[in-house]
Design an enzyme around this catalytic site. Structure first.
Site, PDB file in Angstrom:
ATOM      1  CG  LEU A  32      -1.936  -1.072   1.386  1.00 34.27           C
ATOM      2  CD1 LEU A  32      -2.501  -1.084   2.796  1.00 34.27           C
ATOM      3  CD2 LEU A  32      -3.045  -0.852   0.353  1.00 34.27           C
ATOM      4  CB  SER A  33      -0.008   4.764  -0.769  1.00 29.31           C
ATOM      5  OG  SER A  33       0.585   6.025  -0.573  1.00 29.31           O
ATOM      6  N   GLY A  34       2.485   4.252   1.521  1.00 29.78           N
ATOM      7  CA  GLY A  34       2.877   4.472   2.912  1.00 29.78           C
ATOM      8  C   GLY A  34       3.322   3.217   3.634  1.00 29.78           C
ATOM      9  CB  SER A  35       3.295  -0.378   2.808  1.00 34.84           C
ATOM     10  OG  SER A  35       3.842  -0.376   1.506  1.00 34.84           O
ATOM     11  N   GLY A  36       6.042   1.621   3.128  1.00 30.76           N
ATOM     12  CA  GLY A  36       7.498   1.652   3.335  1.00 30.76           C
ATOM     13  C   GLY A  36       8.316   1.151   2.158  1.00 30.76           C
ATOM     14  CE  LYS A  37       4.810   1.034  -2.910  1.00 32.82           C
ATOM     15  NZ  LYS A  37       3.862   1.660  -1.967  1.00 32.82           N
TER      16      LYS A  37
ATOM     17  CB  SER B  31       2.578  -3.890  -8.289  1.00 26.99           C
ATOM     18  OG  SER B  31       3.421  -4.008  -7.181  1.00 26.99           O
TER      19      SER B  31
END
Ligand SMILES: Nc1ncnc2c1ncn2[C@@H]1O[C@H](COP(=O)(O)OS(=O)(=O)O)[C@@H](OP(=O)(O)O)[C@H]1O
Ligand SMILES: Nc1ncnc2c1ncn2[C@@H]1O[C@H](COP(=O)(O)OP(=O)(O)O)[C@@H](O)[C@H]1O
Length: 205
Positions: free
Chosen positions: A32-37, A105
């Protein structure tokens, strides 16, 4: 396409990889957005780069400023975004690089389509499993707030789907532990499978 014939070149992936002294691979971060990717992929690239590996980081936010600037966030546009990114990553792996990518993705089909471009073992899916509530509380760009207010449509996790991977090579929740430990977990995985040469990491300290 039938009038276009693939031209094999004498310098191939193997010779490019040998020249660089490494195994080319794609580390595909999804979540998710903000998950730390971006944070984890960036820190990992730093560790690999400092140890002498030839790397490149493809990041969703950056790619959408150029290669994919014509695309939005409909399901069709996300498919095309990830198709292009997969093909670019394939060229980079063919060039002998250790490639890292940070894209939401959101669907299994999209991720598996990219996986199918690579030889077995060359595509490593890293799922950032950080819970939606944590990502939303972080909200570093204020996008969740806007999505909840209906100012952004098709926002992943709020008004557009995210399909959790069921066979990711690695799963990391960035709400647990610290960044250094998470970087080490990925490096240990790569070293255990002899994808990267652990002695290079040790030499770099
Ligand atoms: N509608 C909507 N849904 C999700 N994300 C949105 C949206 N609009 C803008 N953004 C910002 O775009 C970044 C995600 O782009 P990606 O190319 O990774 O998305 S995708 O893989 O094509 O789904 C994402 O960046 P990250 O927070 O780094 O994931 C957001 O900052
Ligand atoms: N490993 C981590 N541990 C703790 N917090 C993190 C970690 N990675 C990211 N964060 C926090 O989450 C926010 C979003 O991280 P980011 O890497 O931009 O996520 P993404 O690329 O998935 O959108 C950061 O601003 C930071 O506050």
């Amino acid at each position: 396409m039938s009038n276009i014939v693939w031209h094999p070149h004498s310098i191939d992936q193997k010779s490019r990889a040998q020249q660089k002294g490494q195994n080319p691979v794609l580390l595909w971060f999804t979540g998710l957005s903000g998950s730390g990717k971006s944070t984890l992929a960036g820190a990992l690239e730093h560790a690999l780069f400092d140890a002498g590996f030839h790397t490149y980081l493809l990041d969703g936010d950056n790619v959408r400023h150029g290669l994919c600037e014509d695309l939005g966030f409909s399901a069709v546009d996300r498919d095309e975004n990830l198709r292009r990114v997969g093909e670019v990553a394939k060229l980079m792996v063919d060039a002998g690089l250790v490639v890292l990518s940070a894209f939401i993705s959101p669907t299994k089909e999209e991720r598996d389509r990219v996986r199918a471009l690579f030889e077995a073992g060359q595509f490593i899916e890293v799922h950032l499993s950080t819970q939606l509530a944590v990502c939303e509380a972080r909200d570093p760009k204020g996008l969740y707030k806007k999505a909840r207010a209906g100012e952004i449509k098709d926002f992943t996790g709020i008004s557009a789907p995210y399909e959790v991977p069921d066979a990711a090579e690695l799963t990391i929740d960035t709400d647990k532990g610290d960044l250094a430990t998470q970087v080490t977990a990925v490096l240990d995985y790569l070293a255990a499978l002899q994808i990267i040469d652990a002695s290079k990491l040790k030499a770099a300290g």
